[in-house]
Enzyme design. Structure first.
Site, PDB file in Angstrom:
ATOM      1  N   GLU A 252       0.889  -1.167   0.000  1.00 31.84           N
ATOM      2  CA  GLU A 252       0.000   0.000   0.000  1.00 31.84           C
ATOM      3  C   GLU A 252       0.920   1.207   0.000  1.00 31.84           C
ATOM      4  O   GLU A 252       1.504   1.546   1.024  1.00 31.84           O
ATOM      5  CB  GLU A 252      -0.860   0.030   1.276  1.00 31.84           C
ATOM      6  N   CYS A 286      -2.634   8.483   2.893  1.00 32.23           N
ATOM      7  CA  CYS A 286      -2.330   8.239   1.486  1.00 32.23           C
ATOM      8  C   CYS A 286      -3.566   8.414   0.607  1.00 32.23           C
ATOM      9  O   CYS A 286      -3.458   8.516  -0.602  1.00 32.23           O
ATOM     10  CB  CYS A 286      -1.698   6.874   1.297  1.00 32.23           C
TER      11      CYS A 286
END
Ligand code: ADP
Length: 481
Positions: A252, A286
């Site tokens: 990720e 993010c």
């Protein structure tokens, strides 16, 4: 250790957790944990290296020998107990959390894996041959190495470890050097929940040892897979390191989320979504909106309303409930954010709000900043900002918006606001991202599959798909029936 915080909080640990025991680094070294809101030392934890990591891997590997044969129901019961003690201690966890990485107190700690553990199904295939029957079953991959960042120090660990343990894996967690205390608190609660020794191990290390710890996790033949959340640079390095042993890998990585507002959108809802997406955790997620693309018919109105809402954000220490904007995680991040803003201003961007560190609060706070008149020569146009800086770009057509939105190597989240159902379907399909918020600025939840495409990563976390990163499929063919 030195502060009042520690003596009052039983979950604050100063040792790592390996094979069910609280241990120091072999070298005896420790490193300080700092509260970014105040700059004070709030704890000390072991500064472990590859040798210490090897011990943790061996413990996890030994434990896997029996853990893999527990039933899904048994694992679900352990996870449920762990979840319950986490919830019971959530106030204390939040306090430890805030002493280390200030964020809004509503930080979620959802974890659906106690339930998902029991829903790992196989398949029976319609055999093409009368004398054969064919099954597919899912089995745990083995020891999982979990490397996590600081920005969601609890959820990042629970959603990886929850999935790994639910699947029947054991794990070695290497939390971010900025946030080891929450990881150790989670380990303390794993102990309280009675997880068998070696199933969940946490090794702490300072930045200086992160590379060697990471390398060993990637290269040790006793580790079956890696799940990493963090920067794209480190993710790519882990990808390379995992190639030698052909390890399973879930990544990720960074995002560069577009947030598009079309002329037909409900502007007030779009502004609320923009605030939530951009300023949650001070822009340090993010999936934070990184580029606001606003259609020319509503551009001025959107910017004005966004600016008004930004003025009402309250900066300060997250332990104060009225605070909505906390500090950045460390000084280099504050400098980076300021560098991005100054670069834009120097190249002609218009600064509506903010534009400098909030020094009266300490050198890790940065004012909520709003920029327009930006172009692709500026860093803010392409880089992931990871700070409280809203950048608004004007566009004319849907085609143009999509082309700007997709002109990046990242593909994690994207958001757009529109009132036109045909446009909603078109844009949702054409945005090159793994997750789309449609008239919505907050999309993360344990029930949904979280993950990106392109250089934003591989694999998914959360939902039942999160378990798949930690299982492999086995085909069984029964012959001569
Ligand atoms: P961030 O920018 O959020 O700090 P990083 O990718 O640098 O993102 O850090 C995320 C996690 O990766 C942290 O736990 C950090 O210690 C770890 N890390 C940093 N460098 C390496 C490396 N070379 N190998 C393995 N892990 C690393």
């Amino acid at each position: 250790i030195h502060s009042a915080v520690d003596s009052q909080l039983p979950l604050v640990r100063d040792k790592a957790f390996v094979n069910g025991a609280w241990i120091s680094a072999r070298s005896g070294k420790t490193f300080d944990v700092i509260n970014p809101a105040t700059g004070t030392v709030v704890g000390q934890v072991p500064d472990m290296d590859a040798d210490d990591t090897k011990k943790a891997i061996e413990a996890a590997s030994e434990s896997f020998k029996t853990w893999q044969y527990t039933t899904a129901k048994e694992r679900s019961v352990y996870l449920r107990r762990w979840y319950e003690v986490l919830v019971k201690h959530q106030d204390e966890l939040a306090t430890i959390h805030h002493c280390r990485s200030r964020k809004a107190k509503n930080t979620s700690n959802g974890n659906g894996f106690p339930e998902e553990a029991r829903r790992t199904y196989g398949e029976v295939i319609s055999s093409p041959t009368a004398t054969k029957e064919m099954l597919l079953i899912k089995q745990p991959i083995g020891v999982a190495g979990l490397i996590t960042p600081w920005n969601f120090p609890i959820a990042m660990i629970t959603r990886k470890a929850g999935a790994a343990i639910a699947a029947g894996c054991t794990c070695v967690v290497k939390p971010a050097e900025d946030t080891p205390l929450t990881a150790l608190a989670i380990a303390k609660l794993a102990e309280e929940a009675g997880l068998p020794k070696g199933v969940f191990n946490v090794i702490t290390s300072d930045r200086g040892h992160a590379a060697e710890v990471g390398k060993l996790l990637c290269e040790s033949p006793l580790v079956a897979g890696i799940s990493f959340t963090g920067s794209t640079v480190v993710g790519k390095l882990l990808y390379k390191q995992c190639s030698e042993g052909v390890k399973r890998l879930a990544l990720e990585l960074g995002g560069n989320a577009p947030f598009i507002v079309f002329d037909g959108a409900d502007i007030d809802k779009a502004v609320m979504g923009a605030i939530a997406s951009k300023f949650r955790n001070c822009g340090q997620t993010c999936v934070s909106a990184n580029r606001f693309l606003v259609q020319d018919g509503i551009f001025d109105c959107f910017v004005e309303k966004l600016s008004d809402k930004m003025k009402s954000l309250k900066m300060g220490n997250g332990l104060d409930d009225s605070v909505t904007l906390g500090p950045l995680i460390n000084k280099p991040q504050t400098q980076k954010v300021d560098g991005i803003v100054q670069d834009a201003v120097k190249k002609g961007a218009k600064l509506h709000l903010g534009g400098k560190p909030a020094m009266s609060l300490g050198d890790m706070f940065y004012e909520a900043t709003l920029l327009t008149d930006v172009n692709d020569s500026m860093r803010c146009y392409r880089e992931e900002i990871f700070g409280p800086v809203a950048v608004c770009i004007k566009f004319k057509t849907e085609e143009e918006a999509l082309s700007i939105a997709n002109d990046t190597r990242s593909g994690l989240a994207g958001y757009f606001y529109s009132g036109d159902i045909s446009q909603i379907w078109r844009v949702a399909k054409r945005l090159a991202v793994g997750m789309v918020g449609i008239n919505e600025g907050i999309i993360s939840t344990a029930e949904a599959a979280f993950g990106g495409i392109k250089e934003s990563g591989i694999g998914r976390e959360g939902s039942h798909h999160g378990l798949e990163e930690f299982t492999y499929m086995k085909y069984m063919c029964f012959g001569n029936l």
